[in-house]
Scaffold this motif. Structure first.
Motif, mmCIF file in Angstrom:
data_model
loop_
_atom_site.group_PDB
_atom_site.id
_atom_site.type_symbol
_atom_site.label_atom_id
_atom_site.label_comp_id
_atom_site.label_asym_id
_atom_site.label_seq_id
_atom_site.Cartn_x
_atom_site.Cartn_y
_atom_site.Cartn_z
ATOM 1 N N LEU A 1 0.836 -1.203 0.000
ATOM 2 C CA LEU A 1 0.000 0.000 0.000
ATOM 3 C C LEU A 1 0.870 1.251 0.000
ATOM 4 O O LEU A 1 0.548 2.259 -0.621
ATOM 5 C CB LEU A 1 -0.914 0.025 1.223
ATOM 6 C CG LEU A 1 -2.104 -0.919 1.216
ATOM 7 C CD1 LEU A 1 -3.026 -0.606 2.370
ATOM 8 C CD2 LEU A 1 -2.882 -0.818 -0.086
ATOM 9 N N ARG B 1 -1.545 4.671 -6.037
ATOM 10 C CA ARG B 1 -2.806 4.262 -6.673
ATOM 11 C C ARG B 1 -2.685 3.752 -8.106
ATOM 12 O O ARG B 1 -3.349 2.816 -8.484
ATOM 13 C CB ARG B 1 -3.810 5.399 -6.628
ATOM 14 C CG ARG B 1 -3.286 6.671 -7.272
ATOM 15 C CD ARG B 1 -4.332 7.742 -7.252
ATOM 16 N NE ARG B 1 -3.738 9.030 -7.550
ATOM 17 C CZ ARG B 1 -4.404 10.127 -7.764
ATOM 18 N NH1 ARG B 1 -5.702 10.091 -7.740
ATOM 19 N NH2 ARG B 1 -3.808 11.256 -8.014
ATOM 20 N N PHE C 1 -2.478 0.089 -8.671
ATOM 21 C CA PHE C 1 -3.566 -0.813 -8.315
ATOM 22 C C PHE C 1 -4.383 -1.176 -9.535
ATOM 23 O O PHE C 1 -5.287 -1.968 -9.461
ATOM 24 C CB PHE C 1 -4.469 -0.181 -7.262
ATOM 25 C CG PHE C 1 -3.856 -0.175 -5.916
ATOM 26 C CD1 PHE C 1 -3.235 -1.301 -5.440
ATOM 27 C CD2 PHE C 1 -3.874 0.954 -5.141
ATOM 28 C CE1 PHE C 1 -2.649 -1.305 -4.198
ATOM 29 C CE2 PHE C 1 -3.302 0.959 -3.888
ATOM 30 C CZ PHE C 1 -2.681 -0.171 -3.423
ATOM 31 N N LYS D 1 -7.838 2.329 -12.121
ATOM 32 C CA LYS D 1 -8.564 3.396 -11.433
ATOM 33 C C LYS D 1 -7.648 4.535 -10.995
ATOM 34 O O LYS D 1 -6.600 4.315 -10.454
ATOM 35 C CB LYS D 1 -9.297 2.829 -10.228
ATOM 36 C CG LYS D 1 -10.599 3.522 -10.008
ATOM 37 C CD LYS D 1 -11.327 2.828 -8.896
ATOM 38 C CE LYS D 1 -10.611 3.035 -7.593
ATOM 39 N NZ LYS D 1 -11.382 3.539 -6.506
ATOM 40 N N PHE E 1 0.160 8.325 0.782
ATOM 41 C CA PHE E 1 0.144 7.612 -0.495
ATOM 42 C C PHE E 1 -1.269 7.408 -0.999
ATOM 43 O O PHE E 1 -1.532 6.555 -1.829
ATOM 44 C CB PHE E 1 0.869 6.270 -0.366
ATOM 45 C CG PHE E 1 2.340 6.412 -0.206
ATOM 46 C CD1 PHE E 1 3.086 7.061 -1.181
ATOM 47 C CD2 PHE E 1 2.986 5.919 0.907
ATOM 48 C CE1 PHE E 1 4.455 7.206 -1.034
ATOM 49 C CE2 PHE E 1 4.357 6.059 1.055
ATOM 50 C CZ PHE E 1 5.093 6.710 0.086
ATOM 51 N N LYS E 2 -2.192 8.196 -0.476
ATOM 52 C CA LYS E 2 -3.567 8.166 -0.954
ATOM 53 C C LYS E 2 -4.211 6.792 -0.832
ATOM 54 O O LYS E 2 -4.930 6.344 -1.726
ATOM 55 C CB LYS E 2 -3.643 8.648 -2.409
ATOM 56 C CG LYS E 2 -3.303 10.109 -2.566
ATOM 57 C CD LYS E 2 -4.158 10.725 -3.640
ATOM 58 C CE LYS E 2 -4.218 12.215 -3.455
ATOM 59 N NZ LYS E 2 -5.085 12.895 -4.348
ATOM 60 N N VAL E 3 -3.910 6.119 0.253
ATOM 61 C CA VAL E 3 -4.600 4.862 0.510
ATOM 62 C C VAL E 3 -5.979 5.221 1.029
ATOM 63 O O VAL E 3 -6.101 5.924 2.023
ATOM 64 C CB VAL E 3 -3.853 4.030 1.565
ATOM 65 C CG1 VAL E 3 -4.666 2.812 1.948
ATOM 66 C CG2 VAL E 3 -2.507 3.614 1.030
#
Lengths: 287, 244, 338
Positions: free
Chosen positions: A276, A281, A284, A287, C112-114
């Motif tokens: 994470l 992002r 992932f 998106k 980290f924009k989780v």
């Protein structure tokens, strides 16, 4: 020491293939619909109990039970979709998540009530014993389970890439409005996607029952493990999914072999957090 | 430093995988003008906008805002510097009332004691007085466009980026919206940069236009020059005509 | 809109409720069971109100409440056992520790924009991870219960925060609840509150309005984890022992359910939900334990909880608070008060 490690790695990789299969279900649902089913792991737990019930009643082998549990889970997935998911699509994200968290609690609670929280295992299995590769013991049932998982992963990949239904699913994931214009009924496509993703847990459940027992809280573990696989793999890459499954399986297996089995999720959690943090992002998926 | 320059974009490149959504794009926006970025669907207008406002980071190129290099700056810091934007698909906060939404923007430069006055001012400017207590989720598109404008203006920007803010409005709504934009530009001296599909709005409002096609700049000039540019007619207007 | 004055008609109603709450133990002194129930209701209401800041306002589905409760309990309890430090101080150290750990996790996570499902997963895994750590960490935790020292009477009892009645715990929780309400109310009508509510809906849109969404979320997480740690300190004293089972996924889930059912972003929502649901759970536990021996009982109340959560998510996503409000207004017009 090294031998124990290699033994652990073998077990982990074999286990990881089943995790990859479970994660594939999440991946399809998440990738196509951008819907998170928090209860996915509990679908696995539920499938395992179903396999136990059917296997006991019909004196079937665990690996046979998906013949029945697959259609059951398919229908269950459809019901859940129309009853819950379809109504929360336009909701606030927290609420949407919370609805499936509710489903998760519901399924776990149902298992607690029905089976009194006791672990259950199947007695019959025609896949017995183990065989040896380069001096290392491999449990035949685990090996068979891994192979079957891989076959189904390949089959689903083929379905998504080569058939009209698969194309409709991918279209719906790319651009909902455009797909709707082109005559893809997204409700139906979504329902199909959700049902298929859910039904994959039936296969995983049957396979797991051939060498494991099931208990109500196992669902949380499977859910977490498979989300972790998905976090590692990202969306859309089948080889990535298999590799990620293997990594997670090995991490869990080595943790159990060398450290305290109580903390079997610690190693996996460490990987999850690192992924994470280090994979922002974009990685992932789309998106 | 060039004091008349509000925003300088040089050699901007944004890539999604192997696709170059914006390729080596350069342009400059002058202080006080109404500037337009146009192009056919998928030309990279919104992507360029996102890079300018900081919602995504470009692979190459530089963005200079009022003499400061903001290429790697977080979006909220760009807003503090005096940049605001609206979205192509309205992104109002559906569960909040209009005045609360505007308030979020107003906090950008106002403290707790002055924020309410700012909110009132913006609500009046954008003609939202009647709906100020309503929840955004209940409002129509034309009103929501105004809400978005109000909350962006509440941050007290010097440069306002408007992403297809005329889309989905009928002729009357569009005319009044354009009047509002002109008023903002003239009276508050806010530089406007509009991304548009609607030629009516672009030609009626803007003083200078940059045309993008497939991620690249194909023409720059005044509305008059652009409408007579052969390349533009082929790439953009021509296509639209044949489509109809 | 200005922040509503602290003394309007609504808040007078709240004061009345508070007054009733304050005198309640005087009538229930002999009934320890009901007092325990009331304390539990308040405990969950505090947790759910704190969750309201990160979950209800900021829209982050945090499933880690029990992690912070457990940290608070273990810190407070261990300080008492090892260093004879009074829980009145220990609970604040525990809360600071919980907040510190939350911050350490939160900075990279938000940085980290989780978000969304990944945040939910990471917070729920946190509970499991801490349980595993404390299960293995024999110096502090371990699989057997560690009992806290106890004294029945006098100042020693106060020093240890261990009582043979639930009355003091009830008042501690009530005080915490009031504090959390005030915090909630102040945040809700401040820059932070408006920013959190907006970013809960759309993070990008709020960033371009000059809001540092990472910082806002971090602040929300810090306040929430601090309160949960504080509650944890008292929680350990109420139960009188420390055990890794304090890191309970069910508790985290219950907090979330109360927060959502009560009404996201509504200050008093979680209390209402806690009053109804926690009492209901205890009622089930008391009345059905004869009928369903064993673990099945736990399943029954969970099932009802889950059903309520799903129904609320589907049909009343803003929680029961708006319904209560409407009922309250109707009652007002019925009675004829303006």
């Amino acid at each position: 020491m090294t031998e124990t490690a290699i033994q652990g790695i073998i077990t982990g990789v074999l286990m990881g293939m089943i995790y990859a299969l479970i994660a594939l279900g999440i991946s399809i649902i998440f990738g196509v619909m951008n819907v998170v089913n928090f209860a996915h792991g509990d679908f696995v737990m539920f499938s395992m109990y179903l396999s136990y019930v059917l296997g006991t009643a019909l004196v079937w082998d665990a690996v046979q039970t998906p013949l029945l549990t697959f259609p059951i889970l398919l229908i269950f997935g459809l019901i859940v979709y129309y009853l819950i998911i379809d109504r929360t699509l336009r909701q606030l994200y927290v609420v949407q998540l919370a609805a499936t968290v509710g489903l998760q609690i519901m399924m776990r609670a149902a298992a607690l009530v029905i089976w009194r929280g006791q672990p259950r295992a199947l007695q019959y299995s025609f896949i017995q014993g183990n065989f040896e590769i380069f001096g290392f013991q491999v449990l035949t049932s685990r090996f068979v389970a891994a192979v079957i998982s891989l076959i189904f992963i390949a089959a689903v990949a083929y379905f998504m890439n080569k058939t009209w239904a698969g194309a409709a699913m991918r279209a719906a994931s790319d651009d909902l409005d455009a797909a709707t214009l082109m005559g893809v009924n997204y409700h139906r496509t979504y329902a199909l996607t959700f049902a298929l993703g859910s039904a994959l847990t039936a296969i995983a459940g049957g396979l797991l029952m051939s060498f494991q027992q099931t208990d109500p809280v196992g669902g949380i573990r499977f859910g977490f493990l498979s989300w972790c696989v998905l976090a590692l793999a990202g969306l859309g890459s089948i080889p990535g999914l298999i590799a990620a499954g293997a990594i997670v399986g090995v991490a869990e297996s080595l943790q159990v072999t060398f450290f305290n089995p109580q903390g079997r999720l610690l190693a996996v959690y460490a990987i999850f957090i690192l992924v994470l943090w280090l994979k922002p992002r974009g990685l992932f998926g789309r998106k | 430093m060039d004091t008349t320059s509000m925003l300088q974009v040089s050699n901007l490149t944004v890539q999604f995988g192997s696709l170059k959504a914006v390729n080596n794009v350069s342009f400059e926006i002058q202080r006080g003008e109404i500037f337009a970025l146009i192009g056919p669907n998928g030309a990279g207008k919104t992507t360029a906008f996102n890079a300018i406002s900081g919602l995504l980071f470009p692979q190459a190129g530089q963005i200079v805002f009022k003499g400061t290099d903001i290429t790697k700056l977080m979006p909220h810091k760009r807003c503090k510097l005096g940049m605001a934007r609206t979205f192509q698909v309205v992104r109002a906060f559906n569960y909040m009332t209009v005045e609360d939404v505007v308030r979020v923007g107003a906090y950008n430069r106002q403290g707790e004691d002055t924020v309410a006055a700012k909110v009132d001012q913006m609500i009046e400017l954008c003609g939202l007085g009647e709906v100020r207590q309503r929840v955004c989720g209940d409002l129509g598109l034309a009103t929501l466009r105004r809400v978005e404008l109000a909350r962006a203006l509440a941050t007290e920007p010097e440069l306002l980026l408007l992403d297809e803010s005329g889309a989905g409005l009928n002729t009357a709504e569009l005319a009044s919206f354009m009047d509002l934009l002109r008023k903002i530009n003239r009276e508050q001296n806010i530089t406007l940069c509009i991304v548009e599909h609607l030629m009516q709005m672009v030609m009626g409002l803007s003083q200078r236009i940059v045309v993008l096609d497939s991620g690249e700049v194909i023409a720059t000039g005044t509305p008059h020059e652009i409408s007579n540019n052969q390349k533009v007619i082929e790439a953009y207007l021509g296509k639209r005509v044949t489509q109809c | 809109m200005k922040r509503p004055k602290l003394l309007n008609s609504k808040n007078i109603a709240i004061l009345v409720v508070l007054a009733i709450a304050i005198v309640l133990p005087l009538f229930l002194r002999t009934n320890q069971y009901v007092l325990f129930l009331a304390t539990t209701v308040l405990l969950y209401a505090v947790l759910a109100s704190a969750w309201n800041i990160i979950g209800g306002m900021a829209g982050q589905l945090d499933l880690g409440a029990a992690a912070y409760v457990g940290l608070g309990a273990f810190t407070t309890g261990t300080l008492l056992i090892r260093f004879n430090l009074t829980p009145w101080v220990g609970m604040f150290i525990g809360a600071l520790l919980a907040m510190g750990i939350a911050t350490l996790i939160g900075i990279p996570l938000f940085g980290f924009k989780v978000k969304e499902v990944w945040y939910a997963l990471s917070s729920s895994a946190l509970v499991e991870v801490f349980r595993a750590i404390f299960m293995m960490w024999n110096k502090v935790g371990g699989p057997t219960e560690r009992y806290l020292p106890f004294s029945a009477e006098g100042p020693r009892s106060w020093y240890l925060m261990r009582f043979n009645t639930y009355v003091p715990y009830f008042y501690i929780m009530l005080a915490l609840l009031v504090v959390v309400f005030i915090i909630n109310h102040r945040i809700r009508y401040s820059k932070l509150g408006y920013s959190l509510l907006a970013l809960g809906e759309d993070e990008d849109a709020v960033e371009v309005l000059g809001v540092d969404s990472r910082l806002c979320k971090l602040k929300a997480l810090m306040i929430y984890s601090f309160v949960a740690g504080l509650v944890g300190g008292v929680y350990g004293c109420i139960y009188g022992y420390l055990h890794p089972s304090f890191f309970s996924t069910d508790m985290s889930l219950e907090v979330v359910i109360l927060g959502i059912v009560g009404g996201m972003g509504v200050t008093y929502g979680p209390l209402l939900a806690a009053i109804f649901l926690v009492s209901f759970r205890e009622y089930l536990r008391a009345s059905l334990s004869g009928m369903f021996p064993g673990k099945g009982l736990e399943g029954l109340y969970l099932m009802v909880y889950a059903l309520i959560l799903i129904v609320v998510a589907l049909f009343q996503p803003r929680g029961i608070a708006p319904l209560i409000k409407r009922g309250f207004l109707k009652l007002k017009s019925f009675v004829g008060v303006k």
